[in-house]
Write a protein that holds these residues in place. Structure first.
Motif, PDB file in Angstrom:
ATOM      1  N   LEU A 141       0.816  -1.216   0.000  1.00  0.00           N
ATOM      2  CA  LEU A 141       0.000   0.000   0.000  1.00  0.00           C
ATOM      3  C   LEU A 141       0.852   1.270   0.000  1.00  0.00           C
ATOM      4  O   LEU A 141       0.377   2.337  -0.391  1.00  0.00           O
ATOM      5  CB  LEU A 141      -0.961   0.002   1.191  1.00  0.00           C
ATOM      6  CG  LEU A 141      -2.063  -1.058   1.118  1.00  0.00           C
ATOM      7  CD1 LEU A 141      -2.909  -1.036   2.379  1.00  0.00           C
ATOM      8  CD2 LEU A 141      -2.921  -0.873  -0.131  1.00  0.00           C
ATOM      9  N   GLU A 150      -2.805   2.983  -3.628  1.00  0.00           N
ATOM     10  CA  GLU A 150      -4.030   2.260  -3.259  1.00  0.00           C
ATOM     11  C   GLU A 150      -4.181   0.998  -4.101  1.00  0.00           C
ATOM     12  O   GLU A 150      -3.763   0.947  -5.261  1.00  0.00           O
ATOM     13  CB  GLU A 150      -5.246   3.161  -3.409  1.00  0.00           C
ATOM     14  CG  GLU A 150      -5.492   3.662  -4.813  1.00  0.00           C
ATOM     15  CD  GLU A 150      -6.669   4.622  -4.896  1.00  0.00           C
ATOM     16  OE1 GLU A 150      -7.280   4.681  -5.974  1.00  0.00           O
ATOM     17  OE2 GLU A 150      -6.974   5.299  -3.895  1.00  0.00           O
ATOM     18  N   THR A 186      -6.079   1.984   1.265  1.00  0.00           N
ATOM     19  CA  THR A 186      -4.995   2.946   1.286  1.00  0.00           C
ATOM     20  C   THR A 186      -4.451   3.048   2.709  1.00  0.00           C
ATOM     21  O   THR A 186      -5.132   2.661   3.669  1.00  0.00           O
ATOM     22  CB  THR A 186      -5.447   4.359   0.851  1.00  0.00           C
ATOM     23  OG1 THR A 186      -6.480   4.791   1.738  1.00  0.00           O
ATOM     24  CG2 THR A 186      -5.949   4.389  -0.568  1.00  0.00           C
TER      25      THR A 186
END
Length: 118
Positions: free
Chosen positions: A28, A32, A74
């Motif tokens: 991450l 995202e 995210t």
């Protein structure tokens, strides 16, 4: 430092205390990703990834946003990227120290033993 801050830090580091969770955070850190993308990049089963994402969400380390029929994850705070970089530097420092110690042992083994003369 107050007790609440110490508790927060302890819980925060507990949430990071799993190799797959660390791998998910590293993934991450690049941007995202959906669960399927994370699963593929981590090389792990979907159920394991989902379980670890749930832990990270519960500790407010990652966020998930619905996008149609999938969830996009995210990092909640980009400082996680810095934290991972510092952890890597600490690991490298430990590795360098270990190699130095091993080299010294190797040098000691290579030195021929001197036997006293009678």
């Amino acid at each position: 430092m107050n007790l609440e801050m110490q508790r927060f830090k302890a819980e925060f580091f507990k949430a990071l205390a799993h190799p797959l969770r660390i791998r998910i955070l590293e993934i991450l850190a690049e941007g995202e990703k959906s669960v399927n993308e994370i699963q593929t990049l981590a090389g792990s089963e979907g159920s394991a990834v989902s379980q670890q994402l749930q832990v990270l969400r519960a500790k407010n380390i990652v966020t998930g946003t619905k996008d149609g029929n999938k969830v996009i994850y995210t990092l909640k705070d980009s400082m996680i990227i810095d934290l991972l970089a510092v952890a890597r530097q600490i690991f490298n420092n430990h590795l360098v120290n270990t190699i130095t110690i091993l080299d010294k042992f190797k040098e000691e083994e290579e030195v021929p033993a001197v036997t006293p003369k009678n």
